[in-house]
Every structure is written in structure tokens, then in C-alpha cells.
Design an enzyme around this catalytic site. Structure first.
Site, PDB file in Angstrom:
ATOM      1  CG  LEU A 148      -1.751   1.268   1.440  1.00  0.00           C
ATOM      2  CD1 LEU A 148      -2.667   1.545   0.257  1.00  0.00           C
ATOM      3  CD2 LEU A 148      -2.552   1.154   2.726  1.00  0.00           C
ATOM      4  CG  HIS A 202      -5.100  -1.936   1.087  1.00  0.00           C
ATOM      5  ND1 HIS A 202      -4.493  -2.928   1.822  1.00  0.00           N
ATOM      6  CD2 HIS A 202      -5.485  -1.008   1.986  1.00  0.00           C
ATOM      7  CE1 HIS A 202      -4.516  -2.621   3.103  1.00  0.00           C
ATOM      8  NE2 HIS A 202      -5.117  -1.451   3.221  1.00  0.00           N
ATOM      9  CE1 TYR A 275      -8.216   2.863   5.494  1.00  0.00           C
ATOM     10  CE2 TYR A 275      -9.892   2.773   7.200  1.00  0.00           C
ATOM     11  CZ  TYR A 275      -8.586   2.588   6.793  1.00  0.00           C
ATOM     12  OH  TYR A 275      -7.634   2.151   7.685  1.00  0.00           O
ATOM     13  CG  HIS A 428     -11.344  -0.506   6.471  1.00  0.00           C
ATOM     14  ND1 HIS A 428     -10.351  -0.505   7.415  1.00  0.00           N
ATOM     15  CD2 HIS A 428     -10.733  -0.525   5.265  1.00  0.00           C
ATOM     16  CE1 HIS A 428      -9.171  -0.505   6.797  1.00  0.00           C
ATOM     17  NE2 HIS A 428      -9.378  -0.519   5.503  1.00  0.00           N
TER      18      HIS A 428
END
Length: 746
Positions: A148, A202, A275, A428
Site C-alpha cells: 500500500l 488498497h 477511507y 473496514h
């Protein structure tokens, strides 16, 4: 003979044209990725005349000049997030990108030389660089402990390379591309399919990294790999990433898949705003590059222009201070002042519809991108075109087609109620269906805990997710929603949670005085249906609007139900007596209960239970319609946490045992004020004297609210027909009520 000569001449010229033409088509001018040659000329022509742009440029110049004075350091990687080598390589990538921009705008060769010298050091290192020595990651990078961060590096450095492309000789470019950029892109993608071949933030970074260096190098293979993923790759479906999420999402991969799948038609990103903010930079910066180099893709119109829609959605997912609501894994305090949101605001304004509300946010950010979009924003601000960004009550659907639940926000005066009925949210996601948080002028009244992580603080687990993120923050008891039998929703299992989502029942904000949002969940606990209706009601009998919460539970079994309220502030008083234990013990053994200290216990003595507290000079009162045998508990986060990874914050739980079908009804009032300067308390007591369930059947629920002045209001909710056209006739206590729509309020 004459004719033949002419024909041969035509053929010869045609052949020459055909042989030269591919070279003309393939040739690219640089910069062309984010900055363009024409854009740079326009920027240079405006220098000194656009204050916000000029100030952003000057600040960046000072920062880069100071960094350049320190010299170049490209250390051998060895650290996790927060350690020196990690921080140094991260800083190097941004400084190279910034120096490249300064070279283009200021035409000062020292910046190009700095970027070139650093790139050559990386080229010399990368040829023999092994995998990063830290082995924790599911996909190790080389410069960083995870792919990442390697992708982050290449996204930024691609821009730097584009800016100094023409400064470098052909030999130097070939050397960098052969020994650094192509192997770097291959490691992120071909060598790390478990990282690259998925739908996740990612892989979005990975796609953008490979695609952007491909655009600069004019490498069709890399560009296609970025857009569509790697063909013919099979992944282990049982493997998990660093966040505990499964890697393979039905074989979908590539940048376009990462636009199609996580974003709903409304622009909500399924991993949550924290995110989404992180992913917006690669989404938008790669999209800008594609727009400039491959305009035929029409990337900003892809999926009905969802990338630009998502920025509006993201801004609406922030409180009055600009902080993003911490849904799913989210660190509190992340806001639209983050650099990724500067990118988002500028690109949205430039490539969208020039919304003047975005200019007001740019003014608050007090910086712009140093490209065409930033110049456009700075000019708009200079010309006085900014208008306030009007955040209204909004409902954002979740899922690629908008049918997987969603997130709703009710706003009234300074109050914001955030109701989450979304899908799992990838790796997440938290197990908190039908949960909510409540804000007053940007301050938390009832909180969502967010994540258990200290990002980039090396002393706390290398800056990575702590084990308490799974044992506490993701568990249902950590949120303001119903817990059955001390078990988390969907058993706290990702593979189960990913199959289901709540369904919207009602969203009605047509009347500013009573706004409602309602959803149902039938899979969190098999055999149990939860139907939660949240409302913000503005009534002349109250100083400020108040929140009403109606949670209806139907089950085919007898259960224990816990309903927590994680309030922020100092307890003032209750209307019940409670016992405080001499020795603290955890409330339970697992599913997050092991992290709660039981600080006080009581049984209900009244049909109404009241708890009042003070926070930041404002008073709040929770009033609940409770039953005779309900158990009341004060709790505090922090049990079984010897490393102090969790915040020691308070909660209040209403526990109802041996119940099948039941109803929880509560209100929260924001009222009065306290000044420590004048030491005066105004309107410190609740305005509600009675909160009562008048009727609760399969089809209807009726709630009455009586104030200290004797005023009484009645809300009737239709539980199974939310149609605005539906006509209802209902008799309650020998009185007939007739109305059209999903609810009655008077």
C-alpha cells in the site's frame, strides 16, 4: 510513363506518411499527467494576480527549499509506520512531487536536478532491494512494510517524473524506467496479486500507481493493467489482509471495478468517509491524468459521474467543524482540511459544475492545488464567487446499485443525527446495524467510537491497527444500537455480514419541523427483526429541537436485549438510585463486553428513566420509556486493556431480560448553557415530564411526549406502510386519528 511516375510518387509519399504517422501519434509532450504544457503557461501568466494560488505556491516553495537544504537521504528500509525510514521515504515522495511542480511553474532548474538526483539514488537502491524486513503484512512492499505504501510512493513520484521528463536525457529515462519504475509497478501488481486484484482502497492506490507511471511512460500494458486488472489470476478466498478482510471479491479488479463496486449511485463509499477520504486522492488524481492523456475514456462521466458525486457526499459526511463522522474504521479528527480533500474540492470544482459552495470550503482550507483546477478555484475565490456549502438533511444509499442500505443524516439548527443502516463496508466495516451518533454544533453528544488505532504513532503497534479494534471497536456493544444476548450482529463474522444489509423504510424531511429516518434489519440475529425510527423534532415547546428514537424488536425467541448510549460529558443527575461496586469487574467475557467496566447498577423505579449530563457548556437529558424490571448500568471503556489502547469513556446501558417482542423509546434534549466565567447555569433541567408508549401493535406505534408546561404531543408511526399516499384511520383511547402518509404528529 508520366502517369506511372506520378503514381510511384504518391505511393512513396504515402508509405513515408504511414511509417512516420505512428511516431507522431505516439509522441507525447510533457508534462501531461496532472500539469499540462498549456496549463503551465496559463499558470505562469497569472502569477502574482491570484492571492490564494500565490500563497499556496509560496508556502510550498518555502517547504521544499527547506527540505532541499537538508540534502537527500534514501535509507535502507527497516521500520513500520512512524519509524524513521518509513517517514523518510514517505516525505521523499511528496517532496519530489512538489519539487517537480515548482520546476514547471517557476522554471528553476534546481528543482528538476533535485528530483533527478533523488530518483537516481532510488534507481541504484531498488535494483538490489529485497522485500521489506518487517513481515507482518499480507503483501510486503520494498520501500515500505506493505505494498500500500509503495503504491502511495509511486502515485506521487509518477507526477514528479512527468514534470522533469524533458529535463532528463533519453538514456536517463531509459535507466529509470528499466531499473526503477517498471520493476516497481510489476512488484505492486504482478508480484502482489493478493494486494492488487481486489476491490478495496488498497488496490485503488495500486491501480493508480501502475496506471499513472504507465501514462507517463506511454506504456499501454501498464495502463490496461491499471484499468482492468491482471487477467487469469486466481486468489485464495480464505486469505485475509492486514485489516482482517477477505482478499477476493468475486474476481473483480482494476481501477474501473474500484469505481463500479464501492460507490453507490449517490457517491457513498462503502468503507466509510475515513477511507473514502484516503481513497479519493488516487481516484481523482489518476482520473485527472486519464482525462488529460486519454480523454476518450471520459473518466469523469464514468458510472454517471460518480467520482464527482462522491465528493459532495463526502463533504456532507462531515460535522459542523468539517470533521468526518467516524463510521466504520475511522480516526476522529480527520477532516476536509486534509490534503486529499484539497485535491477533491479543487478537482470537483474544475471538472464538475463549478459549485460556488466548494469555493467556501477552499477558503477554509486556505490552499489550492498548483494545477489547472487549483488555479480555477483560486480565481473563483478572488472574484468573490464563493457561497456557503449548504449541508442539509440527506440520505445516501449504499451498494453499487444503491440497494444495500445506506447512511442518513438529519440536520436541524445546530444538531446532526447520523443514522447508519449500511452494508458491511468491506474489511473496514463494523457490526453496528441501525446505530447512530448525535452531534451539537460539531461536538459529540452520543459518540461512535471509531477505530482502535494510533495512525503512524510507532509506539502504538507500529502505528497499525491494534487488537482492540477487533475485540472492541468493531463489536456491536461498542455502538449505540441493540445487542441481543451479548452477541454481536452477524456473529461478528465478516463472511456473514457481507451477505446482508438493513433496508430503508422511510426517509422524510419534507417538513423541517419533523424529520424522520427509519430502517429495518432482519439478519443481524436470525429470527429477530429490528425496526428503528429516528426523528429530529422542532417544537415551540422546546428551546432546541429534540431527538426521538423508537426501536421496535420482534423475535421468535426469548432474549436479553442491551441498548447502550455512549454519552460524552459529566453526569449531573438521574431519577434512579444506583449502587457503585467497591471492586470493578468487566461486564462480560467476550464480544466487546470484556472491555467494559461495570461502574454502577440499578433497577427502574419509574416508567421514565432520566439521565442528565453536561458537556462543553451545554446540558443534555436522555429520557427513556422503561419497563418495571429493566436493569440500568453505568459502564466505562477500558477493562482488559493493560496497554491503555482504549479511551476511558462512559456509557449507559438499558438491559431488558426475558423478552421476545419489545419496544425501546428514548428522547435526547439539548438545552440550556453553563458559563464558567459568570458561573451561571441556564435552563439546566429537562423539559419532558412524561414519555409514554400509548399504543404498540404490528401495524402502528404511538408515542406521547408531555412537557413541564403540560403541552402534549402525539406521534403515530405506521410500521408496515411508509407510502406518502397511504390513508390511515386508527382509534386510540376512544379517539379517532385520521391521516395520510407514514406518520401522524400533532
Amino acid at each position: 510513363m508520366y502517369i506511372k511516375r506520378i503514381n510511384w510518387a504518391i505511393i512513396t509519399i504515402t508509405c513515408l506518411f504511414i511509417s512516420i504517422c505512428p511516431l507522431i501519434i505516439q509522441a507525447q509532450e510533457h508534462p501531461n499527467l496532472i500539469l499540462t504544457k498549456a496549463g503551465v503557461e496559463k499558470i505562469r501568466a497569472q502569477l502574482g494576480n491570484v492571492p490564494l494560488f500565490d500563497a499556496s505556491l509560496q508556502k510550498l516553495k518555502e517547504e521544499v527549499d527547506a527540505e532541499m537544504a537538508l540534502g537527500i537521504d534514501t535509507p535502507i528500509p527497516k521500520d513500520y509506520s512512524g519509524g524513521y525510514t518509513h517517514a523518510r521515504h514517505k516525505r521523499n515522495m511528496t517532496v519530489m512531487q512538489q519539487a517537480g511542480v515548482l520546476y514547471q511553474i517557476l522554471d528553476d532548474e534546481k528543482y528538476a536536478k533535485y528530483v533527478k538526483d533523488m530518483l537516481m539514488q532510488y534507481e541504484g537502491m531498488y535494483k538490489t532491494l529485497p522485500l521489506h524486513p518487517k513481515t507482518r503484512s499480507y503483501a510486503r512492499g520494498k520501500l515500505f512494510w506493505q505494498c500500500l505504501n509503495d503504491s502511495n510512493w509511486l502515485v506521487y513520484v509518477s507526477q514528479a517524473y512527468d514534470c522533469i521528463y524533458n529535463y532528463l536525457s533519453k538514456v536517463e529515462r531509459k535507466k529509470l524506467e528499466k531499473n526503477l519504475f517498471k520493476p516497481f509497478a510489476d512488484h505492486i501488481s504482478v508480484d502482489s496479486p493478493q494486494f492488487y486484484q481486489r476491490v478495496h482502497n488498497h488496490s485503488t492506490w495500486g491501480n493508480a500507481a501502475v496506471g499513472m507511471i504507465g501514462l507517463v511512460m506511454n506504456d499501454k500494458e501498464l495502463i490496461d493493467r491499471a484499468l482492468y486488472g491482471i487477467k487469469g489470476v486466481n486468489l485464495d478466498k480464505t486469505a485475509k489482509d492486514d485489516d482482517g478482510g477477505f482478499l477476493n471479491e468475486d474476481g473483480k479488479a482494476g481501477f474501473l471495478a474500484n469505481i463500479e463496486e464501492p460507490f453507490s449511485p449517490d457517491g457513498y463509499y462503502n468503507e466509510g468517509p475515513y477511507y473514502q477520504r484516503y481513497a479519493m486522492y488516487p481516484f481523482l488524481i489518476f482520473a485527472e491524468g486519464l482525462h488529460n492523456v486519454k480523454p476518450e475514456l471520459k473518466i469523469f462521466k464514468y458510472k454517471d459521474g460518480v467520482l464527482l458525486k462522491s465528493i459532495n457526499a463526502l463533504i456532507n459526511l462531515s460535522d459542523a467543524d468539517g470533521d468526518f463522522f467516524p463510521l466504520n474504521d475511522g480516526q476522529k479528527g480527520m477532516s476536509y482540511y486534509n490534503d486529499a480533500l484539497v485535491t477533491a474540492v479543487d478537482i470537483s470544482y474544475y471538472f464538475g459544475n463549478q459549485d460556488p459552495g466548494l469555493l467556501s470550503i477552499a477558503e477554509k482550507q486556505n490552499k489550492v492545488l498548483l494545477d489547472d483546477s487549483g488555479l480555477a478555484v483560486a480565481l473563483g475565490v478572488k472574484n468573490g464567487e464563493a457561497k456557503p456549502f449548504d449541508k442539509k438533511s440527506i440520505n445516501l444509499s449504499d451498494g453499487p446499485d444503491g440497494t444495500q442500505g445506506g447512511v442518513g443524516i438529519l440536520r436541524s439548527e445546530d444538531l446532526e443525527l447520523v443514522f447508519k443502516y449500511a452494508s458491511q463496508g468491506s474489511s473496514h466495516g463494523h457490526y453496528d446495524k441501525l446505530s447512530y451518533s448525535f452531534y451539537d454544533n460539531g461536538d459529540e453528544v452520543l459518540q461512535d467510537y471509531g477505530l482502535a488505532r494510533f495512525v503512524n504513532i510507532e509506539q502504538k503497534g507500529g502505528g497499525n491497527y491494534l487488537k482492540e479494534n477487533k475485540t472492541w471497536a468493531k463489536q456491536t456493544i461498542a455502538h449505540n444500537t441493540l445487542v441481543q444476548n451479548e452477541k454481536s450482529h452477524y456473529q461478528g463474522k465478516y463472511d456473514i455480514g457481507s451477505k446482508y444489509h438493513p433496508d430503508l423504510y422511510l426517509f422524510d424531511v419534507s417538513n423541517a419541523d419533523i424529520q424522520l429516518l427509519s430502517a429495518k434489519e432482519t439478519n443481524a440475529y436470525p429470527g429477530t427483526e429490528m425496526h428503528r425510527t429516528m426523528a429530529i423534532i422542532k417544537d415551540e415547546s422546546f428551546e432546541k429541537p429534540f431527538m426521538l428514537d423508537i426501536l421496535k424488536v420482534k423475535s421468535d425467541s426469548t432474549n436479553q436485549y442491551d441498548l447502550p448510549f455512549y454519552f460524552m460529558g459529566q453526569v449531573l443527575n438521574t431519577n434512579f438510585e444506583y449502587e457503585v461496586p467497591k471492586t470493578l469487574e468487566p461486564l462480560g467475557k467476550d464480544n466487546g463486553y470484556q472491555h467494559l467496566w461495570s461502574e454502577g447498577c440499578a433497577n427502574t423505579t419509574d416508567e421514565n428513566t432520566k439521565l442528565s449530563w453536561l458537556e462543553k457548556g451545554r446540558f443534555y437529558t436522555l429520557t427513556s420509556a422503561t419497563l418495571k424490571d429493566d436493569e440500568l448500568r453505568f459502564v466505562r471503556i477500558g477493562a482488559n486493556d493493560p496497554e491503555f489502547n482504549l479511551r476511558r469513556e462512559a456509557g449507559f446501558i438499558i438491559r431488558r431480560k426475558d423478552s421476545k417482542n419489545t419496544l425501546f423509546v428514548s428522547t435526547i434534549e439539548a438545552h440550556g448553557s453553563y458559563s464558567p466565567v459568570s458561573e451561571s447555569a441556564l435552563n439546566s433541567k429537562s423539559n419532558i415530564t412524561d414519555l409514554k408508549v400509548i399504543l404498540d401493535t404490528v401495524d402502528y406505534t404511538a408515542i406521547s411526549i408531555t412537557t413541564i408546561n403540560g403541552n402534549s404531543k402525539l406521534l403515530i408511526l405506521a410500521n408496515n406502510n411508509a407510502s406518502k399516499e397511504a390513508k390511515h384511520i386508527l382509534k386510540i383511547n376512544d379517539k379517532d386519528y385520521t391521516w395520510t402518509g407514514s406518520y401522524y404528529y400533532n
